[in-house]
Write an enzyme that holds these catalytic residues in place. Structure first.
Site, PDB file in Angstrom:
ATOM      1  N   CYS A  93       7.416 -19.387  32.078  1.00 12.32           N
ATOM      2  CA  CYS A  93       6.910 -18.141  31.519  1.00 12.32           C
ATOM      3  C   CYS A  93       7.167 -18.158  30.016  1.00 12.32           C
ATOM      4  O   CYS A  93       8.320 -18.203  29.587  1.00 12.32           O
ATOM      5  CB  CYS A  93       7.643 -16.972  32.166  1.00 12.32           C
ATOM      6  SG  CYS A  93       7.248 -15.366  31.449  1.00 12.32           S
TER       7      CYS A  93
ATOM      8  N   CYS B  38       0.358 -18.546  27.974  1.00 13.36           N
ATOM      9  CA  CYS B  38       0.882 -17.746  29.080  1.00 13.36           C
ATOM     10  C   CYS B  38       0.560 -18.554  30.327  1.00 13.36           C
ATOM     11  O   CYS B  38      -0.577 -19.036  30.485  1.00 13.36           O
ATOM     12  CB  CYS B  38       0.190 -16.383  29.132  1.00 13.36           C
ATOM     13  SG  CYS B  38       0.512 -15.488  30.679  1.00 13.36           S
TER      14      CYS B  38
END
Ligand code: DGL
Length: 289
Positions: free
Chosen positions: A72, A186
């Site tokens: 992440c 992302c």
């Protein structure tokens, strides 16, 4: 077999898991999603710096990984050092692929697609200053793309609004017409890469960090060649995990579990909860306290 724990707010880390699985290394793969707190991209830096290390420390104590991947960007760019301080296992973070994007751009204009938190981080500014100082970087932050990836992996029909908005925001910005490489910063976004590429007004190179992470993990663990084996996936909001079960089962996970979830997390860390697991691939989710 070395055991790797991948962590994300939701399903985005599966794009990194797919890269590890494709690398031909024999790992055992666990996955944890803090989906009770999704999306991280709309949380404050302070909130994430407190939560992510605590959550991973509690989880590492239970699952004993040989290595943790913070799959992440939003969490890594704010909490990587704090997680490293909180756990014994080596920790690999996923950060925006600015360096390879800058190296491969012909036009000198690169796109950076990330969460609203990641696009404005000092970490991201520093990466750009270090590796893309001579480039124009067009940034666009989208929480809607995260939601769209979550919806799709939960079996909902595809919607195009988030894709259209992101493509418009990137290529419609000043200098955006010259973007020729897009850094997908992302981990949810590679799951939508085909649709993003199809909606873009020009052919571009779409880069993510998956393969680089797989190389880094291999350097640290020296795994034997073989097939990666997905093992268990834990969710801080186990109710949402039912709909995601097919996406996890398709990747070989045989156990989905609830991991100590909100609202009790802050006062009763995950280590205080017993994990009870289901052995069925049909993935009935048990959330045991
Ligand atoms: N997958 C995460 C990332 O790489 C963030 C998604 C979210 O906003 O929760 O940034």
């Amino acid at each position: 077999m070395k055991r790797v724990l991948l962590f994300d707010s939701g399903v985005g880390g599966l794009s990194v898991l797919d890269a590890l699985a494709a690398s031909g290394a024999g790992y055992e793969l666990d996955y944890a999603a803090d989906n009770a707190w999704l999306p991280y991209g709309l949380k404050s830096d302070t909130q994430l710096r407190a939560r992510v290390p605590a959550l991973l420390a509690a989880l590492a104590a239970q699952w004993a990984p040989d290595l943790i991947v913070i799959a992440c960007n939003t969490a890594s760019t704010i909490a990587l050092d704090a997680v490293r301080a909180a756990v014994d296992a080596p920790v690999v973070g996923v950060v925006p692929p600015v360096k390879p994007a800058a190296a491969q751009s012909q036009t000198g204009v690169i796109g950076l697609l990330a969460t609203p938190a990641t696009v404005r981080r000092t970490y991201t500014d520093d990466l750009i200053a270090q590796f893309a100082a001579d480039k124009i970087v067009v940034r666009f932050g989208s929480a809607a793309l995260v939601e769209e990836a979550e919806r799709r992996l939960a079996g909902a029909p595809a919607r195009n609004e988030a894709i259209t908005e992101a493509i418009g925001g990137l290529f419609g910005a000043p200098n955006g017409q010259d973007v020729d490489v897009v850094a997908l910063a992302c981990t949810h976004f590679p799951l939508l890469a085909a649709d993003l590429a199809a909606a873009a007004p020009r052919a571009c190179l779409w880069l993510d960090s998956g393969a680089a992470i797989a190389r880094r993990v291999a350097q640290l663990l020296s795994p034997p060649p073989g097939l990666a084996r997905a093992r268990r996936a834990g969710f801080t909001d186990a109710r949402q995990a039912h709909a995601l079960a097919p996406a996890f089962a398709a990747r070989g996970f045989s156990v989905l579990a609830g991991i100590g979830a909100d609202p009790g997390f802050d006062t009763a860390p995950i280590a205080g909860h017993r994990l009870r697991v289901s052995c069925s691939v049909a993935a009935r989710v048990h959330c045991a306290r």
